[in-house]
Write an enzyme that holds these catalytic residues in place. Structure first.
Site: not given
Length: 316
Positions: A147, A189, A191, A275
């Site tokens: 991505y 995060v 949702s 992350d």
């Protein structure tokens, strides 16, 4: 109602795309929504189907598309780690081949084209907040690279087409966005926390919850999309679009628990690979050129978002 322009929106049945289609129709434009429905949902656009100025087409932009249009919003690409890591090769192809195909279309029909890039081009940033001039800290062989690097390559292609072929381009780097029409299973995060809270399940926090994010309500972001597309041709971006107010992940979880009246408890798990620890946009450029900044406070935006998920869960 007079139709003033024709817009092609790739990924038009997705979270952001469906909101954008609705906004463009409200402004009196004609919209062609293109989506392969990998992560897009027909429910997101069902109420638009009766509009005579709205059309939808099932198509994967890794293959060429031959249509006529004045403006292209290229939003097609899975954007949550769960979805883009499920088929990483296809994710990279969507960003890279998709960009080539949409840029080729724009070149052929002389359309202005907008690229939905991402704050992920900054990787795990070494400067804070992140300005557009920061080149990023991305692991090119990590799990997120399909991505991150796909979007970075797409930006390269956009600027090379602009320099080589004189294409009118707009590149926007989108930071965390939330609101109604987010998918139940997208793993993001906001949702995740809302769904877990509404069901009184443990709130899953990766790491110790001190990592930060900035959350932009979807209506504010779509307003920024329109302003970016309508800006002077010489303004190409890239431009950061997001909310500069920063929250820790733990703060977000506690806010949602409080707003839902949930009995959920916090559950901590190891932080995923690469992350980012901090993520906040410097939106000085958007303020200066687009005269834009978000206006929706987090709790105000969370109310309709929580109501949306509560309705979906109740219907199930």
């Amino acid at each position: 109602m007079k139709v003033s322009k024709h817009f092609l929106v790739t990924g038009g049945a997705g979270f952001l795309g469906s909101h954008l289609c609705e906004k463009l129709l409200d402004q009196g434009h004609e919209v062609l929504c293109v989506d392969n429905f990998y992560t897009g949902q027909k429910d997101n656009i069902i109420k638009l189907m009766d509009n005579p100025y709205f059309e939808t087409m099932r198509h994967d932009i890794t293959f060429p598309l031959y249509v006529e249009t004045d403006n292209i919003f290229n939003l097609a690409c899975p954007a949550s780690p769960i979805h883009y890591q499920f088929d990483p090769v296809q994710t990279t192809k969507t960003s890279v081949h998709g960009a080539i195909n949409m840029l080729g279309l724009a070149k052929r029909v002389k359309a202005k084209i907008f690229q939905a890039s991402t704050s992920e081009v900054y990787g795990d940033p070494e400067c804070h907040p992140q300005p557009e001039g920061y080149w990023g800290n991305v692991n090119p062989v990590g799990l997120r690279a399909c991505y991150d690097e796909g979007k970075r390559c797409a930006e390269t292609l956009f600027f090379d087409y602009h320099r080589q072929h004189g294409l009118k381009i707009k590149v926007a780097r989108i930071f965390n966005t939330y609101g109604p029409k987010m998918a139940l299973n997208d793993g993001r995060v906001v949702s995740n926390f809302i769904i877990q809270s509404l069901q009184n399940q443990p709130i899953t926090i990766y790491g110790d919850g001190s990592q930060t994010r900035s959350f932009c309500y979807v209506d504010d972001l779509i307003d920024a999309f329109i302003k970016t597309m309508e800006s002077a041709d010489e303004f190409t971006g890239p431009v950061n679009l997001g909310n500069p107010k920063e929250f820790s992940i733990r703060e977000l979880a506690e806010t949602i628990i409080d707003m839902t009246g949930s009995s959920s408890k916090l559950e901590f798990k190891p932080l995923p690979e690469n992350d980012p620890c901090q993520r906040r946009p410097d939106i000085s450029l958007a303020r200066d050129v687009l005269k834009w900044e978000p206006s929706t406070p987090l709790e105000q935006g969370l109310k309709p978002t929580i109501a949306y998920f509560d309705k979906i869960l109740s219907n199930r």
